[in-house]
Design an enzyme around this catalytic site. Structure first.
Site, mmCIF file in Angstrom:
data_model
loop_
_atom_site.group_PDB
_atom_site.id
_atom_site.type_symbol
_atom_site.label_atom_id
_atom_site.label_comp_id
_atom_site.label_asym_id
_atom_site.label_seq_id
_atom_site.Cartn_x
_atom_site.Cartn_y
_atom_site.Cartn_z
ATOM 1 N N LYS A 153 5.670 -8.929 -6.565
ATOM 2 C CA LYS A 153 5.660 -7.661 -6.690
ATOM 3 C C LYS A 153 6.671 -6.097 -6.846
ATOM 4 O O LYS A 153 6.385 -5.558 -8.187
ATOM 5 C CB LYS A 153 5.388 -7.363 -5.033
ATOM 6 C CG LYS A 153 3.708 -7.873 -4.392
ATOM 7 C CD LYS A 153 3.497 -7.025 -3.372
ATOM 8 C CE LYS A 153 1.896 -7.339 -2.517
ATOM 9 N NZ LYS A 153 1.786 -6.844 -1.831
ATOM 10 N N GLY A 206 1.032 -1.391 -0.094
ATOM 11 C CA GLY A 206 0.095 -0.139 -0.336
ATOM 12 C C GLY A 206 0.615 1.254 -0.054
ATOM 13 O O GLY A 206 0.534 2.347 -0.636
ATOM 14 N N SER A 255 -6.714 -8.363 -3.658
ATOM 15 C CA SER A 255 -6.816 -8.293 -2.714
ATOM 16 C C SER A 255 -6.111 -6.709 -2.528
ATOM 17 O O SER A 255 -6.191 -6.154 -1.868
ATOM 18 C CB SER A 255 -7.344 -8.749 -1.685
ATOM 19 O OG SER A 255 -6.303 -8.819 -0.929
ATOM 20 N N CYS A 271 -4.468 -4.644 8.549
ATOM 21 C CA CYS A 271 -4.728 -3.919 6.940
ATOM 22 C C CYS A 271 -6.282 -6.197 6.833
ATOM 23 O O CYS A 271 -7.249 -5.056 6.616
ATOM 24 C CB CYS A 271 -3.865 -3.460 5.991
ATOM 25 S SG CYS A 271 -3.542 -2.049 6.613
ATOM 26 N N ASP A 318 10.756 -6.932 -1.197
ATOM 27 C CA ASP A 318 9.908 -7.677 -0.989
ATOM 28 C C ASP A 318 9.653 -9.309 -1.417
ATOM 29 O O ASP A 318 10.508 -9.431 -2.103
ATOM 30 C CB ASP A 318 8.178 -6.704 -1.518
ATOM 31 C CG ASP A 318 7.078 -6.574 -0.941
ATOM 32 O OD1 ASP A 318 6.851 -7.934 -0.217
ATOM 33 O OD2 ASP A 318 6.147 -6.297 -0.534
ATOM 34 N N CYS A 365 -15.069 -18.340 11.683
ATOM 35 C CA CYS A 365 -14.482 -17.303 12.121
ATOM 36 C C CYS A 365 -13.788 -16.785 10.131
ATOM 37 O O CYS A 365 -14.368 -17.669 9.370
ATOM 38 C CB CYS A 365 -13.606 -16.009 13.302
ATOM 39 S SG CYS A 365 -11.681 -16.924 12.520
ATOM 40 N N ARG A 422 -5.843 -0.447 -3.437
ATOM 41 C CA ARG A 422 -4.655 0.305 -3.086
ATOM 42 C C ARG A 422 -2.966 0.123 -3.400
ATOM 43 O O ARG A 422 -2.928 1.499 -3.456
ATOM 44 C CB ARG A 422 -4.606 0.408 -1.530
ATOM 45 C CG ARG A 422 -3.167 -1.560 -0.624
ATOM 46 C CD ARG A 422 -4.034 -0.909 0.702
ATOM 47 N NE ARG A 422 -3.436 -2.339 1.399
ATOM 48 C CZ ARG A 422 -3.954 -3.302 1.245
ATOM 49 N NH1 ARG A 422 -4.930 -3.602 0.840
ATOM 50 N NH2 ARG A 422 -2.461 -3.806 1.821
#
Ligand code: ATP
Length: 390
Positions: free
Chosen positions: A93, A48, A76, A195, A69, A349, A80
């Site tokens: 990435k 992000g 997802s 996040c 990275d 959950c 952003r």
């Protein structure tokens, strides 16, 4: 380098044109543009925060950009992480970022480090760069980036985001404070949700990441007033910017080596406790859950302990919502007790962590149940693709 011999750096005719709107600013000028060209910046994380800041650093004409990275682009991420696009989903990435940077500015040298930054590799990776920018999302890496910058005497341009709020500052610059002056101790593990757990407004990292790019450029130019000694706090919902003063702690412990940052942040301990908790709780797979639900058994209570907004997004048919915070504060325990009333309890959950926690609390109140491994995420992957993944 931060104070290069400007006579050694030349701009091509094309570069004069490209950077003309910078060069006519007296605060940047030709000398400033040459400084940007001579500078090297390492960006840790191309998520992000890393996405917008890399776009602007590349466009501004930073000569050498390093990117660290280990992750691949996920669907997802796209709301952003604007340096990555649809066609890069599933691919590294750093490669996606490099390809976009070179489209924006082919004059940049881009170095890639497809690895997880660690105490073993950080000093070697940081060494050739003038400025380090932290675009990561976890406490162990933030302490690691900080300490490596302190050891090497490099400025650390910091940003962080959560939901609608962000922070930015410049650490370890001209004898200014560093991350340990702001946060001497890490928060207890699990206290600050990520996040992925708490969500984040897509434009928020854009705003904070661009502030980091701005600070990086000022550090390189040696112009203006940086955020060193000031923590900028931004709230996107209220549209407010506030500032806190930061000072070096006069009795801060000396940083003389890199340490085990996961251990420092209590993560192995928290992992062991979570594993212990899980070991004491019975589990079932989503396929087993499907069999139970398909058998039409009417003695089963399927409890969902996510938040109400998550329940709105996606739910397993027949599930009943009692959010974990209600179970934690005791209010939900009575509700679960009356629901169970001799029935078999199955709890889920999003991924299986919060439901394990809920079962741990319920056990203390004499209520036993089974945890669904992988939660509703596994359910949508393995059982029912019509349930959206979020
Ligand atoms: N130790 C590390 N070494 C290298 N990269 C790191 C390290 N820690 C975090 N990162 C990277 O920093 C980035 C943080 O960005 P962000 O939180 O926006 O991304 P994300 O992890 O893809 O998001 P989400 O949690 O929603 O899946 C990620 O790309 C992550 O891989």
């Amino acid at each position: 380098m931060l104070n290069p011999n400007l006579d050694d750096i030349q701009l091509t005719k094309e570069e004069y044109e490209r950077y003309s709107r910078h060069i006519i600013l007296p605060e940047v000028g030709l000398d400033g543009q040459k400084k940007l060209k001579a500078a090297s910046v390492l960006c840790v994380g191309t998520g992000g925060l890393g996405s917008p800041l890399l776009l602007y650093l590349a466009a501004a004409g930073i000569g050498r950009i390093g990117i660290v990275d280990f992750d691949t682009v996920d669907q997802s991420n796209l709301h952003r992480q604007v340096i990555h696009s649809e066609s890069w989903v599933g691919k590294p990435k750093i490669e996606s970022a490099k390809s976009r940077i070179l489209e924006i500015n082919p004059h940049c040298q881009v170095d890639l480090y497809e690895t997880r930054l660690s105490a073993e590799n950080a000093l070697g990776i940081f060494e050739p760069y003038d400025v380090v920018v932290d675009g990561t999302d976890n406490f162990p890496t933030r302490y690691l980036v900080n300490d490596a910058c302190v050891l090497l005497g490099k400025p650390n341009v910091y940003g962080s985001i959560f939901r609608f709020e962000g922070q930015a500052t410049v650490f370890n610059y001209q004898d200014g404070p560093n991350y340990r002056d702001l946060y001497p101790e890490p928060p207890p593990p699990g206290l600050v949700p990520s996040c992925a757990e708490g969500g984040v407004l897509g434009v928020l990292p854009g705003i904070i990441g661009v502030i980091q790019a701005n600070e990086t450029i000022k550090v390189i130019l040696g112009t203006g007033k940086t955020l060193s000694g000031r923590l900028l706090l931004y709230n996107a919902l209220e549209m407010t910017f506030r500032e806190l003063k930061l000072r070096p702690n006069p009795v801060r412990p000396v940083i003389d080596k890199l340490i085990d940052y996961e251990e420092f942040c209590g993560i192995p301990q928290a992992r062991m406790e979570a594993e212990k908790e899980l070991a004491e709780i019975s589990e079932m797979t989503v396929t087993e859950l499907k069999q139970v639900l398909d058998s039409g058994a009417d003695d089963v209570v399927l409890l969902d302990v996510r938040n109400p907004n998550e329940y709105e997004i996606a739910r397993i048919p027949g599930s009943v919502l009692v959010p974990l915070p209600d179970i934690e504060n005791g209010e939900g325990v009575d509700k679960v007790k009356s629901l169970v009333n001799g029935h078999r309890l199955i709890v889920h959950c999003k991924m299986g962590g919060r439901s394990a926690k809920a079962l741990g609390i319920l056990k203390q109140h004499g209520i036993e149940g089974t945890n669904v491994k992988g939660g509703i995420t596994a359910w949508s992957k393995e059982v029912d693709a019509s349930v959206p993944e979020y």
